[in-house]
Design an enzyme around this catalytic site. Structure first.
Site, PDB file in Angstrom:
ATOM      1  N   ASP A 171       0.661  -1.050  -0.506  1.00 52.48           N
ATOM      2  CA  ASP A 171      -0.294  -0.732   0.124  1.00 52.48           C
ATOM      3  C   ASP A 171       0.496   0.899   0.049  1.00 52.48           C
ATOM      4  OD1 ASP A 171      -2.387   1.236   0.321  1.00 52.48           O
ATOM      5  OD2 ASP A 171      -2.742   0.952   1.736  1.00 52.48           O
ATOM      6  N   ASP A 172       0.868   2.185  -1.069  1.00 52.68           N
ATOM      7  CA  ASP A 172       1.463   3.076  -1.024  1.00 52.68           C
ATOM      8  C   ASP A 172       3.449   2.300  -1.582  1.00 52.68           C
ATOM      9  OD1 ASP A 172      -0.492   4.568  -1.238  1.00 52.68           O
ATOM     10  OD2 ASP A 172      -0.232   5.596   0.485  1.00 52.68           O
ATOM     11  N   CYS A 203      -5.291   4.513  -4.071  1.00 53.84           N
ATOM     12  CA  CYS A 203      -6.372   2.830  -3.888  1.00 53.84           C
ATOM     13  C   CYS A 203      -7.406   2.291  -3.939  1.00 53.84           C
ATOM     14  CB  CYS A 203      -5.864   2.949  -2.336  1.00 53.84           C
ATOM     15  SG  CYS A 203      -4.719   3.729  -1.471  1.00 53.84           S
ATOM     16  N   LYS A 214      -7.173  -5.237   3.394  1.00 57.17           N
ATOM     17  CA  LYS A 214      -7.722  -3.596   2.503  1.00 57.17           C
ATOM     18  C   LYS A 214      -8.413  -4.075   1.359  1.00 57.17           C
ATOM     19  CE  LYS A 214      -7.023   0.955   1.059  1.00 57.17           C
ATOM     20  NZ  LYS A 214      -5.338   1.514   1.260  1.00 57.17           N
ATOM     21  N   HIS A 264     -11.464  -1.971   0.612  1.00 58.05           N
ATOM     22  CA  HIS A 264     -10.742  -0.095  -0.071  1.00 58.05           C
ATOM     23  C   HIS A 264     -11.942  -0.474  -1.537  1.00 58.05           C
ATOM     24  CE1 HIS A 264      -9.270   3.738  -0.697  1.00 58.05           C
ATOM     25  NE2 HIS A 264     -10.111   3.729  -0.066  1.00 58.05           N
ATOM     26  N   HIS A 269       1.840   2.103   4.401  1.00 57.08           N
ATOM     27  CA  HIS A 269       0.829   3.695   3.874  1.00 57.08           C
ATOM     28  C   HIS A 269       1.033   4.103   5.330  1.00 57.08           C
ATOM     29  CE1 HIS A 269      -3.019   5.962   4.068  1.00 57.08           C
ATOM     30  NE2 HIS A 269      -3.585   5.047   2.424  1.00 57.08           N
ATOM     31  N   ASP A 317      -0.075  -0.508  -4.972  1.00 54.48           N
ATOM     32  CA  ASP A 317      -1.084  -0.274  -6.004  1.00 54.48           C
ATOM     33  C   ASP A 317      -1.100   1.057  -6.124  1.00 54.48           C
ATOM     34  OD1 ASP A 317      -0.901   1.288  -3.008  1.00 54.48           O
ATOM     35  OD2 ASP A 317      -3.414   1.222  -3.044  1.00 54.48           O
ATOM     36  N   ASN A 318      -0.159   1.591  -5.837  1.00 62.39           N
ATOM     37  CA  ASN A 318       0.116   3.181  -6.738  1.00 62.39           C
ATOM     38  C   ASN A 318       1.722   3.673  -6.161  1.00 62.39           C
ATOM     39  OD1 ASN A 318      -2.408   4.227  -4.225  1.00 62.39           O
ATOM     40  ND2 ASN A 318      -0.335   4.505  -4.297  1.00 62.39           N
TER      41      ASN A 318
END
Length: 488
Positions: free
Chosen positions: A82-83, A122, A176, A178, A260, A332-333
């Site tokens: 995540d991130d 996300c 997660k 989301h 994150h 995810d990014n």
């Protein structure tokens, strides 16, 4: 260095050159749609070592065909960080972060230098993974990211999980989600047999308080109380899942929240208590943790993620399923405040390279040789299409995919036809075709970059290539016209 195969090109950084994917022959069907002939990856010659920075996997191993080798449809372990930024792993050049387990995963398969997320934040990327389609094809995908209970992934929309389940896979999502909140949206409403994790975009790692200050850890659709460090809990759950005596192939989406914000590492109980106090006093601001974190803390969190992935992979190995389990790891990014992304510009939320280019690793010992590097431009929806084909599963005809399957590329060295990779977020647009990238930032002019020469997106070639710029802009606008408009 040996001459590159036609299935690969070198558009990576000057420090990370690519070699050909080595040949691995195979026989028997890979699901209902795979061929039953002995075919393999391109060029059976060993590739030279990528001349990368410290930590980059050293050397490609010589060609070793696996003729006559058979396997069933693969298990799929799809891991999302995540991130996590493009260069936050030591195998991608991070000078200060040590990620031996993910580096070993890279050595065991293929490391992609030009992989992209489906969007710059996300939840849209998760929509693109679960549906295999642009986020803008669904109402929930227009939220960048989802921050309330008004939208989500509609249970009627086919997903990677629902399609695989129909074809005989067991499915689970740990971590997660989301993609919407209860009571209307949930992984168990969208094709996953099991769910354990959080619904929202972020949570405090100990208390499990989410964006609105409410408790956000669930098993299925019921709250589950566990106040230990979240990454530890997810690692235990995922390890337990892969150790099971499965009687059918399985898909496990393992979605860590690490690294994150908030910047809470395992053992930071005092910082956790302070963040919780601020969450209870004012909600989102406390969780955003604008007054916390550091490069050192971020390093600690990424290295903990690496150890956690290592634990899950160790459990997989001990279970005896490693050989025929396809493991995929990505972010995810792009990265955020403390991420290392040199030489890319931009970060999370931007369609510059730093916002959407991500680390991506794929390992499948039964079919794909290790120590390989690919610079093929790919993005999140491609993995959906690829996994469906490898599992012998077709997409729903009423919901055509926007990604293309890479099965032929990975297994037979067939380079996909040139196509455009498309992104859209509020105020920004981007499209990549080959080495060229069309980009327009918020309120800015159209720009054109040759990523083979300028990964940092500083040399705007718009004036020098007006016809190409117009062609790429027109292509972007044709795709945009097919998508749902953003709400006013």
């Amino acid at each position: 260095m040996p001459e590159s195969s036609p299935s690969l090109s070198n558009t990576g950084s000057p420090e990370q050159s690519s070699g050909p994917l080595s040949r691995r022959a195979f026989s028997a069907a890979v699901g209902a749609t795979a061929a039953t002939a002995a075919v393999g990856l391109s060029a059976g010659q060993a590739a030279a070592a990528p001349a990368g920075p410290a930590g980059t996997p050293e050397g490609e191993r010589p060609f070793r065909a696996a003729r006559g080798k058979h396997s069933k449809r693969p298990n799929i372990l799809f891991i999302l960080a995540d991130d996590l930024g493009w260069a936050d792993l030591s195998s991608y050049g991070a000078p200060h972060i040590d990620t031996p387990n993910l580096d070993a995963l890279a050595r065991g398969g293929v490391r992609f230098t030009d992989a992209y997320s489906g969007s710059a934040t996300c939840s849209p990327t998760r929509f693109s993974l679960y549906t295999g389609r642009y986020p803008g094809r669904t109402k929930g995908g227009l939220a960048e990211p989802i921050a309330d209970r008004s939208v989500g992934l509609e249970p009627t929309h086919p997903t990677l999980a629902s399609l695989l389940r129909t074809s005989g896979y067991a499915t689970a999502l740990i971590g997660k989600w989301h993609c919407g909140y209860l009571p209307d949206y949930s992984p168990t409403k969208s094709g996953w047999d099991e769910f354990f994790g959080n619904f929202g975009g972020a949570l405090e790692y100990y208390s499990k308080l989410g964006l609105d200050g409410s408790y956000d850890l669930y098993e299925g659709d019921a709250e589950y109380k566990d106040l230990r460090y979240y990454t530890r809990i997810l690692t235990e759950r995922a390890s337990e899942y892969v150790r099971r005596d499965h009687d059918k192939p399985w898909l496990l989406n393992l979605n860590f929240t690490t690294p994150h914000w908030p910047w809470i590492a395992d053992g930071d109980v005092e910082e956790s208590a302070e963040v919780v106090r601020k969450i209870k006093a004012g909600g989102f601001g406390g969780l955003f943790h604008a007054d916390g974190g550091s490069v050192a803390k971020y390093k600690q969190m990424v290295e903990d993620l690496d150890r956690s992935v290592g634990e899950v992979l160790k459990a997989l190995r001990k279970s005896g399923q490693e050989e025929n389990t396809l493991v995929f790891f990505a972010s995810d990014n792009g990265g955020e405040r403390f991420s290392y992304q040199w030489p890319l510009s931009g970060n999370k939320s931007s369609l510059q390279e730093g916002g959407i280019r991500v680390p991506a690793l794929l390992r499948w010992p039964a079919r794909i040789d290790g120590r390989q590097v690919s610079d093929l431009p790919v993005f999140t929806p491609d993995w959906t299409a690829t996994l469906l084909e490898l599992a012998g599963t077709r997409p729903h005809p009423a919901y055509p995919l926007d990604g293309v399957s890479l099965a032929g590329y990975l297994l037979r060295g067939e380079r996909p036809a040139e196509r455009d990779l498309f992104w859209r977020v509020r105020g920004e647009r981007a499209l990549r075709r080959g080495d060229w990238k069309y980009y327009r930032g918020a309120g800015g002019p159209d720009q054109l970059f040759d990523l083979a020469e300028d990964q940092r997106e500083q040399a705007n070639r718009a004036a020098a290539e007006p016809a190409l710029l117009a062609e790429l802009r027109a292509s972007w606008e044709r795709t945009d016209a097919e998508l749902l408009p953003y709400p006013a």
